[in-house]
Design a protein around this motif. Structure first.
Motif, PDB file in Angstrom:
ATOM      1  N   VAL A 386     103.404  15.565 -11.835  1.00 17.17           N
ATOM      2  CA  VAL A 386     103.310  16.791 -12.642  1.00 17.17           C
ATOM      3  C   VAL A 386     104.439  17.766 -12.322  1.00 17.17           C
ATOM      4  N   ASN A 387     104.431  18.320 -11.121  1.00 11.98           N
ATOM      5  CA  ASN A 387     105.263  19.482 -10.825  1.00 11.98           C
ATOM      6  C   ASN A 387     106.760  19.199 -10.910  1.00 11.98           C
ATOM      7  N   LEU A 388     107.193  18.128 -10.271  1.00 14.76           N
ATOM      8  CA  LEU A 388     108.624  17.837 -10.236  1.00 14.76           C
ATOM      9  C   LEU A 388     109.127  17.334 -11.580  1.00 14.76           C
ATOM     10  N   ARG A 389     108.265  16.773 -12.378  1.00 18.69           N
ATOM     11  CA  ARG A 389     108.663  16.285 -13.712  1.00 18.69           C
ATOM     12  C   ARG A 389     109.157  17.442 -14.582  1.00 18.69           C
ATOM     13  N   TYR A 390     108.562  18.628 -14.383  1.00 17.89           N
ATOM     14  CA  TYR A 390     108.926  19.777 -15.210  1.00 17.89           C
ATOM     15  C   TYR A 390     109.621  20.869 -14.399  1.00 17.89           C
ATOM     16  N   VAL A 391     109.917  20.573 -13.143  1.00 15.99           N
ATOM     17  CA  VAL A 391     110.737  21.381 -12.235  1.00 15.99           C
ATOM     18  C   VAL A 391     110.129  22.753 -11.923  1.00 15.99           C
ATOM     19  N   LYS A 392     109.902  23.561 -12.961  1.00 17.27           N
ATOM     20  CA  LYS A 392     109.416  24.923 -12.717  1.00 17.27           C
ATOM     21  C   LYS A 392     108.097  24.957 -11.936  1.00 17.27           C
ATOM     22  N   PRO A 393     107.091  24.130 -12.277  1.00 17.52           N
ATOM     23  CA  PRO A 393     105.866  24.159 -11.474  1.00 17.52           C
ATOM     24  C   PRO A 393     106.126  23.831 -10.000  1.00 17.52           C
ATOM     25  N   PHE A 394     107.069  22.927  -9.761  1.00 16.36           N
ATOM     26  CA  PHE A 394     107.397  22.581  -8.375  1.00 16.36           C
ATOM     27  C   PHE A 394     108.007  23.784  -7.654  1.00 16.36           C
ATOM     28  N   VAL A 395     108.916  24.484  -8.330  1.00 18.33           N
ATOM     29  CA  VAL A 395     109.544  25.672  -7.735  1.00 18.33           C
ATOM     30  C   VAL A 395     108.502  26.746  -7.459  1.00 18.33           C
ATOM     31  N   MET A 396     107.576  26.942  -8.401  1.00 18.07           N
ATOM     32  CA  MET A 396     106.513  27.932  -8.189  1.00 18.07           C
ATOM     33  C   MET A 396     105.617  27.517  -7.024  1.00 18.07           C
ATOM     34  N   GLY A 397     105.438  26.199  -6.864  1.00 20.50           N
ATOM     35  CA  GLY A 397     104.687  25.705  -5.719  1.00 20.50           C
ATOM     36  C   GLY A 397     105.410  25.992  -4.414  1.00 20.50           C
ATOM     37  N   LEU A 398     106.735  25.888  -4.420  1.00 21.21           N
ATOM     38  CA  LEU A 398     107.510  26.213  -3.216  1.00 21.21           C
ATOM     39  C   LEU A 398     107.362  27.694  -2.862  1.00 21.21           C
ATOM     40  N   ILE A 399     107.385  28.535  -3.880  1.00 16.19           N
ATOM     41  CA  ILE A 399     107.216  29.987  -3.641  1.00 16.19           C
ATOM     42  C   ILE A 399     105.821  30.260  -3.083  1.00 16.19           C
ATOM     43  N   GLY A 400     104.808  29.607  -3.667  1.00 19.60           N
ATOM     44  CA  GLY A 400     103.451  29.767  -3.147  1.00 19.60           C
ATOM     45  C   GLY A 400     103.339  29.276  -1.717  1.00 19.60           C
ATOM     46  N   GLY A 401     104.002  28.156  -1.403  1.00 19.15           N
ATOM     47  CA  GLY A 401     103.988  27.647  -0.034  1.00 19.15           C
ATOM     48  C   GLY A 401     104.628  28.614   0.936  1.00 19.15           C
ATOM     49  N   ALA A 402     105.730  29.244   0.518  1.00 20.70           N
ATOM     50  CA  ALA A 402     106.384  30.240   1.370  1.00 20.70           C
ATOM     51  C   ALA A 402     105.473  31.441   1.604  1.00 20.70           C
ATOM     52  N   ALA A 403     104.778  31.879   0.545  1.00 18.60           N
ATOM     53  CA  ALA A 403     103.860  33.023   0.679  1.00 18.60           C
ATOM     54  C   ALA A 403     102.701  32.692   1.618  1.00 18.60           C
ATOM     55  N   GLY A 404     102.082  31.521   1.421  1.00 19.36           N
ATOM     56  CA  GLY A 404     100.979  31.129   2.290  1.00 19.36           C
ATOM     57  C   GLY A 404     101.440  30.885   3.709  1.00 19.36           C
ATOM     58  N   GLY A 405     102.627  30.264   3.877  1.00 19.82           N
ATOM     59  CA  GLY A 405     103.165  30.048   5.213  1.00 19.82           C
ATOM     60  C   GLY A 405     103.466  31.361   5.914  1.00 19.82           C
ATOM     61  N   PHE A 406     103.997  32.324   5.164  1.00 22.27           N
ATOM     62  CA  PHE A 406     104.262  33.651   5.722  1.00 22.27           C
ATOM     63  C   PHE A 406     102.962  34.279   6.240  1.00 22.27           C
ATOM     64  N   ALA A 407     101.906  34.195   5.442  1.00 22.63           N
ATOM     65  CA  ALA A 407     100.613  34.764   5.857  1.00 22.63           C
ATOM     66  C   ALA A 407     100.087  34.064   7.103  1.00 22.63           C
ATOM     67  N   ALA A 408     100.203  32.727   7.141  1.00 20.35           N
ATOM     68  CA  ALA A 408      99.718  31.977   8.304  1.00 20.35           C
ATOM     69  C   ALA A 408     100.496  32.351   9.559  1.00 20.35           C
ATOM     70  N   ALA A 409     101.816  32.541   9.412  1.00 18.04           N
ATOM     71  CA  ALA A 409     102.637  32.902  10.561  1.00 18.04           C
ATOM     72  C   ALA A 409     102.317  34.312  11.052  1.00 18.04           C
TER      73      ALA A 409
END
Length: 467
Positions: A386-409
């Motif tokens: 799904v995500n990488l096929r349309y690129v943008k969802p994957f990028v938004m997932g990376l941003i979400g991962g950075a946000a969640g990782g920031f909170a965890a840290a």
């Protein structure tokens, strides 16, 4: 929807026809097809087939994602087409020369450590459960205090939580010998020699309680409890040495002489050369890991949470196993796990947004189960389907991962184990119980940010036409 037999035929046709297929194997979720000429494969056509959740070319193989259960049935149908089937081990032999040197070594590193991970997962769960049942707040619910816990019970839990790490070199050497074509039993014995009780204990030496044995006045010799690299390198050298000896030692003496020489030479090298050198290397890797994890202002979470899934795509993420093992062995906790969990959860959140927003039945049927798979810790269907096929969802997932990782840290969340994430990973956050709440919060942030951004900016059904 087409039946499995028809889909199997369509996959092979889109892969360039039966003449272009060298061999086929499968793992838990993917059909792995070795091709003579990858340029003849039409990956886009494969992705459009019924039941296909994604397709990509990686590690020298055309990998078609069907999901658990379905992939077994597809493999059976492919075998009916007179396509050559091979085991995963045979397929690994064929792909050893694929990719650059670094990729091949990381792939080999993964082959060694993946079989060990279940034991370390169980150990992490034991640590979490022990922490849970010995917490004063939990004991107070049944009218007990920590002083009421018997020494025998604590000893029993110590056996559960310490054994795998004490004898980790034996597990590593066993698996390394197996991967490199040596006798696994010699690997086990060599690994046990590296943690022999006759040697100064590594943990006691690190704490200053005992001194290393100094050979020749400058070679420090200790046990290697909890170490990875010394056993890994010794396993590689030992397996190659054994294979070389078996070609040269007369058959009548092979049973006696080869094991004798392998163990004698390798324990000498292990204690006096390989061990001291690679223990220093291991310490350097650990120091670098701590440096990244200790970056201020949540930077470690932004970096790791934001980039982890990019590294997963490259296939070199198995190197992180070493980092997590070192954290657990030396620190007793794993600060890396919550950061990569946020990255995984976020890809699930992006796929969930696609699944709920799309009006296309095929995409909905693909995206929603892929999101669930990600929430169970497996992101392949979500990323490649799904995500990488349309690129943008994957990028938004990376941003979400950075946000969640920031909170965890920022919240300093740590796990008691490794290798399980998101929903199953909850079991690693039971000690203290409040960390489970923080774990939920970090993952909710990751999923929420990825979902919201994907819904607003990352996907619409027009992308289906443009793809």
């Amino acid at each position: 929807m087409a039946d499995n037999s028809t889909i199997a035929k369509q996959v092979i046709e889109a892969a360039g026809g039966a003449d272009n297929v060298a061999s086929v194997a499968h793992c838990a979720t993917r059909l792995r097809i070795m091709l003579h000429d990858k340029e003849k494969a039409d990956i886009s056509a494969i992705e459009e087939l019924d039941k296909v959740k994604g397709a990509f070319y990686n590690s020298g193989q055309l990998q078609v994602i069907f999901g658990t259960g379905t992939v077994n049935k597809m493999y059976e149908e492919v075998m009916k087409l007179d396509i050559e089937g091979k085991s995963k081990s045979e397929m690994k032999e064929e792909t050893k020369q694929q990719g650059n040197v670094f990729q091949r070594w990381i792939r080999t590193f993964g082959d060694v450590f993946v079989p060990i991970i279940p034991a370390l997962v169980a150990t992490g769960l034991f640590m979490g459960l022990r922490g849970l049942v010995t917490q004063p707040e939990i004991l107070a619910l049944i009218g007990l205090t920590p002083d009421d816990i018997s020494e025998n019970f604590l000893l029993f839990t110590q056996v559960l939580t310490d054994t795998a790490f004490i004898f980790l070199p034996a597990l590593v050497a066993w698996s390394t010998f197996k991967v490199f074509g040596g006798s696994p039993i010699l690997g086990i014995v060599l690994g046990l020699m590296l943690v022999s009780p006759a040697l100064p204990n590594a943990w006691a030496a690190a704490g200053g309680e005992v001194e290393p044995i100094m050979f020749l006045g400058f070679i420090p010799v200790i046990g290697y409890q909890g170490s990875v690299l010394p056993a890994f390198i010794a396993g590689i050298v030992g397996a190659k040495l054994e294979k070389g000896l078996r070609k040269r030692v007369p058959e009548a003496l092979d049973l006696i002489l080869t094991p004798f020489l392998v163990l004698l030479i390798m324990i000498t090298l292990g204690l006096f050369v390989i061990g001291p050198i690679f223990h220093i290397v291991e310490n350097g890797i650990f120091s670098a890991t701590l440096f990244v994890l200790d970056l201020p202002f949540g930077l470690s979470g932004l970096i790791i949470g934001g980039l982890h899934q990019v590294i997963v795509i490259t296939g070199v993420h198995h190197i992180f196993n070493l980092l997590e093992i070192q954290l657990l062995e030396r620190m007793g906790e794993n600060a890396f796990n919550p950061l990569i969990t946020a990255a995984i959860a976020a890809q699930g959140g992006a796929a969930l947004a696609v699944g709920l927003k799309t009006k296309a039945k095929k995409m909905k049927a693909l995206a929603l189960p892929s999101a669930l798979s990600a929430f169970l810790g497996i992101t392949e269907p979500a990323i490649f389907g799904v995500n990488l096929r349309y690129v943008k969802p994957f990028v938004m997932g990376l941003i979400g991962g950075a946000a969640g990782g920031f909170a965890a840290a920022i919240m300093n969340i740590t796990a008691s184990g490794m290798a399980i994430t998101v929903i199953p990973g909850m079991l690693l956050y039971l000690d203290p119980i409040f960390s489970l709440v923080l774990y939920f919060l970090a993952n909710a942030i990751a999923i929420g940010v990825a979902f919201g951004l994907t819904w607003a900016f990352g996907y619409d059904d027009k992308m289906l036409e443009k793809k």
